[in-house]
Design a protein around this motif. Structure first.
Motif, PDB file in Angstrom:
ATOM      1  N   GLU A 165       0.313  -5.941  -3.118  1.00  0.00           N
ATOM      2  CA  GLU A 165       1.312  -5.416  -4.041  1.00  0.00           C
ATOM      3  C   GLU A 165       2.725  -5.852  -3.660  1.00  0.00           C
ATOM      4  O   GLU A 165       3.595  -5.957  -4.528  1.00  0.00           O
ATOM      5  CB  GLU A 165       1.235  -3.895  -4.108  1.00  0.00           C
ATOM      6  N   ALA A 166       2.968  -6.121  -2.387  1.00  0.00           N
ATOM      7  CA  ALA A 166       4.293  -6.590  -1.975  1.00  0.00           C
ATOM      8  C   ALA A 166       4.647  -7.883  -2.696  1.00  0.00           C
ATOM      9  O   ALA A 166       5.771  -8.050  -3.196  1.00  0.00           O
ATOM     10  CB  ALA A 166       4.329  -6.798  -0.463  1.00  0.00           C
ATOM     11  N   TYR A 167       3.682  -8.794  -2.783  1.00  0.00           N
ATOM     12  CA  TYR A 167       3.905 -10.064  -3.472  1.00  0.00           C
ATOM     13  C   TYR A 167       3.836  -9.894  -4.991  1.00  0.00           C
ATOM     14  O   TYR A 167       4.643 -10.463  -5.734  1.00  0.00           O
ATOM     15  CB  TYR A 167       2.842 -11.087  -3.060  1.00  0.00           C
ATOM     16  N   LEU A 168       2.847  -9.135  -5.441  1.00  0.00           N
ATOM     17  CA  LEU A 168       2.573  -9.055  -6.876  1.00  0.00           C
ATOM     18  C   LEU A 168       3.691  -8.367  -7.649  1.00  0.00           C
ATOM     19  O   LEU A 168       3.864  -8.607  -8.845  1.00  0.00           O
ATOM     20  CB  LEU A 168       1.237  -8.355  -7.116  1.00  0.00           C
ATOM     21  N   THR A 169       4.468  -7.515  -6.979  1.00  0.00           N
ATOM     22  CA  THR A 169       5.636  -6.922  -7.637  1.00  0.00           C
ATOM     23  C   THR A 169       6.568  -8.019  -8.131  1.00  0.00           C
ATOM     24  O   THR A 169       7.049  -7.986  -9.272  1.00  0.00           O
ATOM     25  CB  THR A 169       6.389  -5.985  -6.672  1.00  0.00           C
ATOM     26  N   ALA A 170       6.824  -9.014  -7.301  1.00  0.00           N
ATOM     27  CA  ALA A 170       7.689 -10.131  -7.695  1.00  0.00           C
ATOM     28  C   ALA A 170       6.981 -11.064  -8.668  1.00  0.00           C
ATOM     29  O   ALA A 170       7.599 -11.551  -9.627  1.00  0.00           O
ATOM     30  CB  ALA A 170       8.136 -10.902  -6.458  1.00  0.00           C
ATOM     31  N   VAL A 171       5.706 -11.319  -8.439  1.00  0.00           N
ATOM     32  CA  VAL A 171       4.946 -12.218  -9.312  1.00  0.00           C
ATOM     33  C   VAL A 171       4.962 -11.712 -10.752  1.00  0.00           C
ATOM     34  O   VAL A 171       5.242 -12.465 -11.699  1.00  0.00           O
ATOM     35  CB  VAL A 171       3.495 -12.365  -8.803  1.00  0.00           C
ATOM     36  N   ARG A 172       4.693 -10.419 -10.940  1.00  0.00           N
ATOM     37  CA  ARG A 172       4.685  -9.855 -12.288  1.00  0.00           C
ATOM     38  C   ARG A 172       6.074  -9.906 -12.926  1.00  0.00           C
ATOM     39  O   ARG A 172       6.206 -10.197 -14.117  1.00  0.00           O
ATOM     40  CB  ARG A 172       4.164  -8.416 -12.258  1.00  0.00           C
ATOM     41  N   ALA A 173       7.092  -9.640 -12.128  1.00  0.00           N
ATOM     42  CA  ALA A 173       8.455  -9.660 -12.672  1.00  0.00           C
ATOM     43  C   ALA A 173       8.865 -11.061 -13.118  1.00  0.00           C
ATOM     44  O   ALA A 173       9.658 -11.215 -14.052  1.00  0.00           O
ATOM     45  CB  ALA A 173       9.440  -9.134 -11.634  1.00  0.00           C
ATOM     46  N   LEU A 174       8.305 -12.073 -12.480  1.00  0.00           N
ATOM     47  CA  LEU A 174       8.610 -13.458 -12.856  1.00  0.00           C
ATOM     48  C   LEU A 174       7.785 -13.925 -14.052  1.00  0.00           C
ATOM     49  O   LEU A 174       8.096 -14.958 -14.654  1.00  0.00           O
ATOM     50  CB  LEU A 174       8.356 -14.389 -11.672  1.00  0.00           C
ATOM     51  N   GLY A 175       6.730 -13.213 -14.386  1.00  0.00           N
ATOM     52  CA  GLY A 175       5.894 -13.597 -15.516  1.00  0.00           C
ATOM     53  C   GLY A 175       5.015 -14.798 -15.239  1.00  0.00           C
ATOM     54  O   GLY A 175       4.709 -15.571 -16.154  1.00  0.00           O
ATOM     55  N   VAL A 176       4.592 -14.947 -13.990  1.00  0.00           N
ATOM     56  CA  VAL A 176       3.724 -16.060 -13.611  1.00  0.00           C
ATOM     57  C   VAL A 176       2.479 -15.484 -12.953  1.00  0.00           C
ATOM     58  O   VAL A 176       2.352 -14.273 -12.765  1.00  0.00           O
ATOM     59  CB  VAL A 176       4.445 -17.020 -12.636  1.00  0.00           C
ATOM     60  N   SER A 177       1.543 -16.356 -12.603  1.00  0.00           N
ATOM     61  CA  SER A 177       0.371 -15.928 -11.836  1.00  0.00           C
ATOM     62  C   SER A 177       0.606 -16.263 -10.373  1.00  0.00           C
ATOM     63  O   SER A 177       1.440 -17.116 -10.025  1.00  0.00           O
ATOM     64  CB  SER A 177      -0.891 -16.632 -12.329  1.00  0.00           C
TER      65      SER A 177
END
Length: 238
Positions: A165-177
């Protein structure tokens, strides 16, 4: 810094680069530097200097997850661990010392040129950092802030690397996979293997010895590309 790289290609060009903060974009600060700030806080709070240095080190995980509250709540909690309940003015003064240290680290950044070039190339930029309450407080004034489209502060999310979740918080905010991301960090907190477990490619950034602070839970068994100059990223993604 003179650039140097070793290892294999990180794969297809990513849409986004996720960066660690301390020892990657700014110095991490040595144990002695951080302990000296804790000792100065102790004088303000009326507690034992070495006791404060120890309790600050020992509570890093709780502070990095936001478990002790905002900055002033955290400072109060640290003092109370040492048997003292200081005044609001003393807490505010001690908190200011923590903020000043964090500002100083950001002022020493070496990353602006690389971040600007990545932005100009259309690459999205995200920050994934294990940090305590000071970093979000000074983020808007940091020279790094305008160069990021997304941030993940552990003290706000409650998740530290290598937790997904530490990474995925930023990943989702960027709209990428995750597979469209490259992760860059010095290797603390098992961050490189954590990023790869999510399908990201990863590069280790190795700061010069005079700029490198202490590293927690270093990813020592990870092997892959190592660079010593962040501007090397731009040529790799060109």
């Amino acid at each position: 810094m003179e650039g140097r790289a070793r290892g294999v290609s990180p794969g297809p060009h990513p849409r986004a680069v996720l960066f660690d903060l301390f020892n990657t974009l700014v110095p991490g600060g040595s144990k002695d530097e951080r302990d000296n700030v804790s000792r100065a806080m102790a004088k303000t709070l009326g507690v034992a200097p070495e006791g404060m240095a120890t309790v600050v080190r020992d509570t890093f995980d709780d502070r990095a997850r936001g478990n002790l509250g905002d900055l002033q709540e955290t400072v109060l909690s640290l003092a109370q661990c040492l048997g003292v309940t200081p005044s609001d003015a003393a807490v505010a003064s001690a908190a200011t010392l923590r903020l000043e240290m964090t500002r100083s680290l950001h002022e020493q950044t070496w990353a602006l040129s690389a971040l600007e070039d990545l932005g100009a190339a259309g690459v999205l930029r995200g920050l994934v950092t294990d940090c305590t309450a000071e970093t979000p407080l000074i983020w808007a004034e940091s020279s790094l802030s305008p160069h990021f489209e997304a941030v993940s502060f552990s003290c706000l999310t409650g998740h530290r690397k290598p937790e997904p979740e530490a990474y995925l918080t930023a990943v989702r905010a960027l709209g990428v996979s995750a597979r469209e991301c490259l992760y860059v960090g010095d290797g603390g907190s098992y961050e490189l293997s954590g990023a790869e477990a999510l399908g990201m490619s990863a590069i280790r950034f190795q700061p010069s010895d005079d700029m490198r602070g202490d590293t927690i839970d270093e990813d020592q068994n990870w092997s892959g590309i190592v660079i010593t100059d962040l501007t090397d990223l731009v040529s790799r993604l060109a």
